[in-house]
Write an enzyme that holds these catalytic residues in place. Structure first.
Site, PDB file in Angstrom:
ATOM      1  N   SER A  92       0.832  -1.094  -0.059  1.00 13.84           N
ATOM      2  CA  SER A  92      -0.123  -0.095   0.125  1.00 13.84           C
ATOM      3  C   SER A  92       0.965   1.440  -0.039  1.00 13.84           C
ATOM      4  CB  SER A  92      -0.817  -0.024   1.336  1.00 13.84           C
ATOM      5  OG  SER A  92      -1.318   1.279   1.456  1.00 13.84           O
ATOM      6  N   TYR A 152      -2.493  -1.539  10.661  1.00 12.04           N
ATOM      7  CA  TYR A 152      -2.476  -1.580   9.003  1.00 12.04           C
ATOM      8  C   TYR A 152      -1.038  -1.068   8.470  1.00 12.04           C
ATOM      9  CZ  TYR A 152      -4.115  -1.343   4.161  1.00 12.04           C
ATOM     10  OH  TYR A 152      -4.249  -1.503   2.973  1.00 12.04           O
ATOM     11  N   LYS A 207       2.160  -2.797   6.502  1.00 10.40           N
ATOM     12  CA  LYS A 207       2.428  -2.280   4.957  1.00 10.40           C
ATOM     13  C   LYS A 207       3.996  -2.047   4.971  1.00 10.40           C
ATOM     14  CE  LYS A 207      -1.464  -3.427   3.463  1.00 10.40           C
ATOM     15  NZ  LYS A 207      -1.716  -4.662   2.212  1.00 10.40           N
TER      16      LYS A 207
END
Length: 269
Positions: free
Chosen positions: A142, A155, A159
């Site tokens: 991402s 999150y 990433k």
């Protein structure tokens, strides 16, 4: 369209969103594709729809965070198609929270799926790639590997780890002809993005919020899964034979922007 003829690919998270588009793109380019997902109904639907298009695919239900499941997934792929040349690690989950309100269970599950799952899939796929004389791994990360969205601690951390994992794998296995790269999408119109829109839309329609997120990208819209898949297919194939360890944004220019803007009357000198 047959540049991957004779190649065998595994796509984790291959039933929905970017993973589904990648599975379709690889199969259309000539590869035999094993689609992996956690929902048996989604796996069955994805395989049936791709076979209806005449594509060479099979499916397996597996949890990427399980070492036994990843070992079985690779073994099933070898049994079904004869080997492994390509691994696309697209399985991932999003959860929101700061360090204070993210509980340990949520933290662990995000890291297990998003990071450990890629490690386990690579661990079992790489020996099969060695037997074929090389291969290509493409990880899906991402833009949040480079920047942070507020309230997304687990999150964002995962990433960043994916991009570091990619570099380490690329260095360790370059001499074996195994290339490892990572794509870093911005906002892409997937079930995950729609899930987030439903969480935060309030009284607004989800489409309105998705469109607003799109306007934050210099190209003025969110991306489509097939736009990310096109890069994945390229990185899996012979046209990218001298690319390894790369972290490539597919973000509509999002990483070009900063949140601080000049006053409107100053312009850009």
């Amino acid at each position: 369209m047959a540049e991957l003829s004779g190649k065998v690919a595994i796509v984790t998270g291959g039933t929905l969103g970017i993973g589904r588009a990648a599975a379709e793109g690889l199969a259309r380019a000539g590869a035999s594709v094993m689609v992996c997902g956690t929902n048996p109904a989604h796996v069955e639907t994805a395989v049936a729809e791709m076979r209806a298009e005449g594509l060479e695919v099979d499916g397996a239900t597996a949890d990427v965070a399980s070492v036994a499941d990843m070992e079985r997934l690779v073994a099933r792929t070898v049994e079904r198609f004869g080997g492994v040349d390509i691994l696309v690690n697209s399985a991932g989950i999003q959860r929101y929270g700061t360090a204070v309100d993210t509980d340990e269970e949520m933290w662990d599950r995000v890291q297990d799926v998003n990071v450990k799952g890629m490690f386990l899939a690579a661990k079992h796929a790489i020996p099969e790639m060695r037997r074929r004389g090389g291969g290509s791994i493409v990880n899906v990360s991402s833009v949040q590997a480079f920047i942070a969205l507020k309230g997304s601690l687990a999150y964002v951390t995962s990433k960043g780890a994916i991009n570091s994992l990619t570099r380490a794998l690329a260095l360790d296995h370059a001499a074996e002809g195994i290339r490892v790269n990572v794509v870093c999408p911005g906002s892409i119109d997937t079930p995950m993005l729609r899930w987030a829109a439903d969480l935060f839309r309030g009284d607004r329609g989800a489409d309105d919020l998705v469109a607003e997120w799109g306007r934050m990208h210099p190209l003025g819209r969110v991306g489509r899964p097939e736009e990310v898949a096109a890069l994945i297919v390229f990185l899996a194939g012979p046209g990218s034979s001298f690319i390894t360890g790369a972290s490539i944004p597919v973000d509509g220019g999002l990483l070009l922007t900063v949140s601080v803007a000049l006053p409107a009357d100053q312009g850009a000198g």
